[in-house]
Design a protein around this motif. Structure first.
Motif: not given
Length: 368
Positions: A137, A150, A229
């Motif tokens: 992410y 994404d 992320l």
């Protein structure tokens, strides 16, 4: 169809392709290098034109009639003369055709030009967009805009924010310039800021904004995810965000600077530069685990055995080199292609490994 910095990308849904049964007649697979800018449009169209001629000869060799051959190839021929289509490309073009079926997909990966007519579609060049791992992410965090993406190694998609605030103003509202602000400090006292305290007030509200985004990201993505992320922001935001967000896998470096005007493709490239080392380490652990299963009789390194296991639906996870099986390794290439077809059809996992010292290594772990 999606327009990105990688050009025009068609939906990467190949379910119709993988549902085609073996034994229904010859199948043609075309791969054409293309150019995002459209400056090589004529060259790409010429490549496909020559490939069609080669495919027609191969269909005839396999006993396909002239009429059926033309019926299969005519939709592909129409693309050759569509100049506007060639000016709207991504990094590669994949085309598949058989009697009663054809599909042309603009894909965000580079491909070598090739055409194969055989009893099965050639899907090995698609592995980088088919694999079921290698994602991260990306949160582009700026006061005027918040964007969530994404990203795989090859493509990036913007996600809806859901409950995540879209901007600083959504969290704190408009601030009257002369308003008196306060916050709690140690000992239960309060520190007040009016004129002359603008910097501290701004800092306090910025922290409030970052914390709100961090908490919402954790709620939106869930706390049990293993997908890393990466934060794109000024560096000072990271420690505040990490402390506030319950999301468990936040990368310890940021894509630096304000990302407000950053293009998604630039964010994707920067993110993978950051996570590549950790991903390679993860891949090494995963390969070691797979090799342990192989040595215990629960997997194989033999392409023929792997292809046979795939036909029986026994493959749990198939590992292929990220750089791709070389076409010169003809037997391995065909068997690996069969294994990929079986892996996708039986909803098994497909992984790529970035070990360039093993360019033709195929590993599979088995369900039983």
């Amino acid at each position: 169809m999606t327009t990105t910095a990688q050009g025009i990308i068609d939906p990467l849904d190949f379910s119709d392709l993988f549902s085609r049964e073996v034994g229904t007649g010859p199948k043609a697979s075309f791969y054409v290098p293309t150019d995002v800018t459209g400056t090589k449009a004529d060259r790409s169209a010429t490549v496909l034109k020559n490939q069609i001629n080669h495919a027609a000869e191969r269909f005839h060799e396999l006993g396909t009639s002239n009429g059926e051959t033309e019926s299969i190839l005519s939709p592909i021929r129409e693309l050759v003369s569509d100049s506007s289509y060639w000016r709207q490309q991504s990094r590669g073009l994949a085309i598949f055709a058989e009697a009663g079926f054809h599909s042309a997909v603009r894909i965000p990966i580079e491909v070598e030009q090739s055409v194969v007519v055989d009893s099965r579609f050639d899907v090995l060049p698609l592995v980088p967009v088919l694999e079921s791992s290698g994602k991260c992410y990306i949160l582009a965090l700026a006061k005027n805009s918040v964007r969530l993406f994404d990203a795989t190694r090859n493509a990036i998609e913007q996600l809806p924010l859901g409950s995540i605030p879209e901007s600083f103003d959504e969290v704190v509202g408009d601030l009257p310039e002369q308003s008196l602000q306060f916050r709690a400090v140690g000992g239960g006292d309060a520190a007040f800021y009016g004129q002359g305290g603008t910097a501290d007030t701004e800092s306090m509200l910025t922290e409030k904004f970052i914390r709100a985004v961090g908490k919402a990201v954790g709620a939106e993505l869930g706390t049990a995810r293993s997908q890393p992320l990466v934060l794109a922001s000024v560096a000072e935001y990271l420690p505040i965000f990490r402390k506030a967000s319950p999301y468990p896998v936040i990368h310890d470096q940021v894509i630096p600077g304000s990302p407000e005007h950053s293009q998604p493709e630039d964010l994707r490239s920067a993110a993978w530069r950051l996570v590549n080392d950790s991903e390679l380490a993860r891949e090494s652990v995963e390969r070691d685990r797979a090799m342990s299963l192989v040595h215990n009789g629960k997997g194989s390194l033999d392409p023929a055995e792997i292809a046979h296991a795939g036909q029986e639906g026994r493959i749990d996870t198939l590992y292929l080199p990220r750089i791709g099986i070389r076409r010169q390794s003809a037997d391995t290439y065909v068997l690996a292609n069969d294994a990929v077809l079986s892996t996708i059809r039986t909803s098994a996992s497909l992984r790529t490994l970035g070990d360039e010292d093993r360019p033709d290594e195929v590993i599979a772990t088995f369900r039983y």
